[in-house]
Enzyme design. Sequence first.
Site, PDB file in Angstrom:
ATOM      1  N   THR A 130      41.407  41.769  32.903  1.00 46.92           N
ATOM      2  CA  THR A 130      42.567  41.234  33.603  1.00 46.92           C
ATOM      3  C   THR A 130      42.277  39.871  34.252  1.00 46.92           C
ATOM      4  O   THR A 130      43.188  39.114  34.569  1.00 46.92           O
ATOM      5  CB  THR A 130      43.014  42.259  34.675  1.00 46.92           C
ATOM      6  OG1 THR A 130      44.228  41.835  35.236  1.00 46.92           O
ATOM      7  CG2 THR A 130      41.987  42.411  35.786  1.00 46.92           C
ATOM      8  N   LYS A 131      40.995  39.575  34.423  1.00 42.59           N
ATOM      9  CA  LYS A 131      40.609  38.351  35.134  1.00 42.59           C
ATOM     10  C   LYS A 131      40.882  37.075  34.343  1.00 42.59           C
ATOM     11  O   LYS A 131      40.898  35.990  34.914  1.00 42.59           O
ATOM     12  CB  LYS A 131      39.140  38.424  35.549  1.00 42.59           C
ATOM     13  CG  LYS A 131      38.876  39.500  36.584  1.00 42.59           C
ATOM     14  CD  LYS A 131      39.601  39.213  37.889  1.00 42.59           C
ATOM     15  CE  LYS A 131      39.286  40.230  38.952  1.00 42.59           C
ATOM     16  NZ  LYS A 131      39.907  39.935  40.230  1.00 42.59           N
TER      17      LYS A 131
END
Length: 348
Positions: free
Chosen positions: A47-48
Amino acid sequence: MKEDLQVYNNVLELIGDTPLVKLNRITQDIDGEFFAKVEAFNPGHSTKDRIALYIIEEAERKGILKPGDTIIETTSGNTGFSIAMVSIIKGYDCILAVSSKSSLDKIDMLKTMGAKVYVCPANVSADDPRSYYQVAKRLHEEIKGSVYINQYFNELNIDAHYKTTGPEIWKQTEGKITHLIACSGTGGTISGTARFLKEQSQRFGTDLKVIGIDAYGSVLKKYHETREFDENEIYPYRIEGLGKNLIPTATDFDVIDRFIKVSDEESAHTARYIAKTEGMFVGYTSGAAFQGVKQLAKEGEFTKDSKVVIIFPDHGSRYMSKIYNDQWMLDQGFSDSENNVDAEKIEF
Ligand code: PMP
């Protein structure tokens, strides 16, 4: 991008628009429908990627970043990988101060992606000069033309998810989501996603509950309940990327209804069980998030009308030397024959 042909100019165009995948066998004894937002489908496998791209492009827009500049960050690994990936494509140097709790695989990956990595002790306080916060700050001061992403105290971390993850989930559930369940580290994912989804649910008059997952050994849950920082809550734990020993300003506590805590051991077994039941090879905090679902189900949180979205933040390949290694599990005392740890060896 030529969308119809799925031909892209570079990997950055593949960030976001991750799939929502229904969980079937692991949820068969629980009322409601459960969907995982599988963030491992991002090109950096977590998700980063979303925040790395968003924060760097905001800095470019504001004229803060120039070609050849240095980007500095503290990270448990995933943010570092994403920043390194974005830096390669955009032509920046990348320096990362990481916690010694990070797996060796993660550190090697960061180096492979061209980052300079400083490994800092995990179990020192945030204001200790050896902590990864202080090391990053010092490097930022020393290196001219450097940008410090500072994900724990950067509101753009929330905005990245407000602009991407939230709208994607609203669309994918056709506005029918009843529960959002997400791990909280910096808090960016849960806060930005929840802020967007709560605005929509208020607009359309639907019910939405946002539940944050915290670790035993972290201060977030207690802070949410009392708005007081309680040092006694802090002690070492195993899960990387979940919980915190400080209060990040990238967490909007007002859009989170409640936190629940999950243990290192149960989260590890749950991650392994997700692989075996759903065929999804996800990271330690995905196990933590679903462990939270199991605990909430026991409390009677869900009904047959519940439509629950659980964010699975990253991919299992990052934990081969940890939760997916039987010896590591045994070394932690996480023995469990049902999940094939400590099970009798099969002889041929
Ligand atoms: N899971 C993993 C594996 C992470 O690396 C992180 C980030 N620290 C999180 C969950 C939590 O996400 P956030 O920082 O957006 O709260």
